[in-house]
Design a protein around this motif. Structure first.
Motif: not given
Length: 293
Positions: A223-228, A281-293
């Motif tokens: 669930n990270s943008v960098g690895v997912g 979509v998850v980031a828009a709903a929760t306000g959290e966006l993970v780039f690197v785990p």
């Protein structure tokens, strides 16, 4: 005077015939395969009505699968998944149209009413990003997965090689039923009011599990943008080759539920973009966006 009157009547009739002929020619062009602006839109270049069927059917399958395998942690997670599915097709169509219109050659063909036959994205694999990001939760109870897939491996790929075709097909159906029953019993057998404890019957198949820390690490990575997107793309490529093998496609009922084999570049791009879309979509709903785990 009579001739003038006839000429006056003949003119509108002639114009009407010409308009009808022109309209017939236009419609013939528009609904000829890969020719015409309407066809370019409706026949799969920028949009296809069949996508709406896929949207509903695949949504029902993915939602039910997510619940059965346990890849949704909470009702809130299911709600976010619903938001993602509502936005799935519009986002996919915008991406596909953008790819065609950004390519100079494709843009020229689309604007002239011809649909390029090159496929950049597949909705099948684009939607994998929604399901695959929750798989670590499902895989925490690893034993049932290993047991089921061991039955599938032996029953679908090994035993049928040594059996006559008709008997081999029956054995495949038996393997599918046995593997599914083993998975359900190992996962949910303890909830039954009567019957033996799964651990006493199938042993490690029911008890083997990943630790909470391992599951959390896998979930954070996927669930990270960098690895997912990379992990989901690799998973999709593996499924693209596994689920399209002839041993599976030969099964009469199963073949209708399996995806077609797409080029790996299409699978990688679709799965990666689909994962990024879901994470946004998850980031828009929760306000959290993970780039690197």
């Amino acid at each position: 005077m009579q001739a003038t009157l006839l000429d006056g009547l003949r003119r509108p009739i002639e114009v009407g015939r010409n308009l009808r002929s022109a309209l017939a020619g236009l419609l013939s062009q528009e609904f000829t395969f890969s020719s015409g602006h309407l066809t370019a839109i409706l026949n799969g270049c920028l949009f296809a009505p069949s996508i709406l069927t896929f949207w509903f059917v695949n949504g029902v399958i993915d939602f039910s699968t997510a619940i059965v395998i346990g890849s949704v942690a909470s009702p809130a997670g299911l709600q976010i998944r619903l938001y993602a599915y509502l936005l799935l097709v519009p986002t996919f169509l915008l991406l596909r149209a953008g790819f065609h219109l950004a390519h100079p050659g494709h843009r020229k063909r689309v604007l002239s009413g011809t649909c390029p036959q090159t496929e950049y994205l597949s909705l099948d694999w684009f939607s994998v990003g929604i399901l695959a990001t929750g798989l670590p939760l499902a895989l925490q109870d690893l034993g049932p997965w290993l047991g089921m897939n061991a039955v599938f491996l032996v029953g679908l790929f090994v035993f049928p090689r040594f059996l006559p075709p008709r008997l081999g097909m029956a054995e495949k159906f038996l393997a599918i039923a046995a593997g599914s029953a083993l998975f359900l019993f190992a996962n949910y057998g303890a909830l039954l009011p009567v019957g033996p404890d799964p651990a006493s019957v199938v042993g490690p198949v029911a008890t083997l599990a990943l630790t909470d820390a391992t599951t959390a690490s896998l979930l954070a990575a996927v669930n990270s943008v960098g690895v997912g997107p990379l992990l989901v793309a690799a998973f999709a490529v593996a499924m693209n080759h596994l689920l399209t093998r002839p041993e599976l496609r030969d099964v009469p009922l199963l073949r209708h539920t399996l995806p077609r084999r797409d080029p790996d570049r299409v699978v990688v791009a679709s799965a990666a973009f689909g994962t990024v879309f879901y994470l946004l979509v998850v980031a828009a709903a929760t306000g959290e966006l993970v780039f690197v785990p």
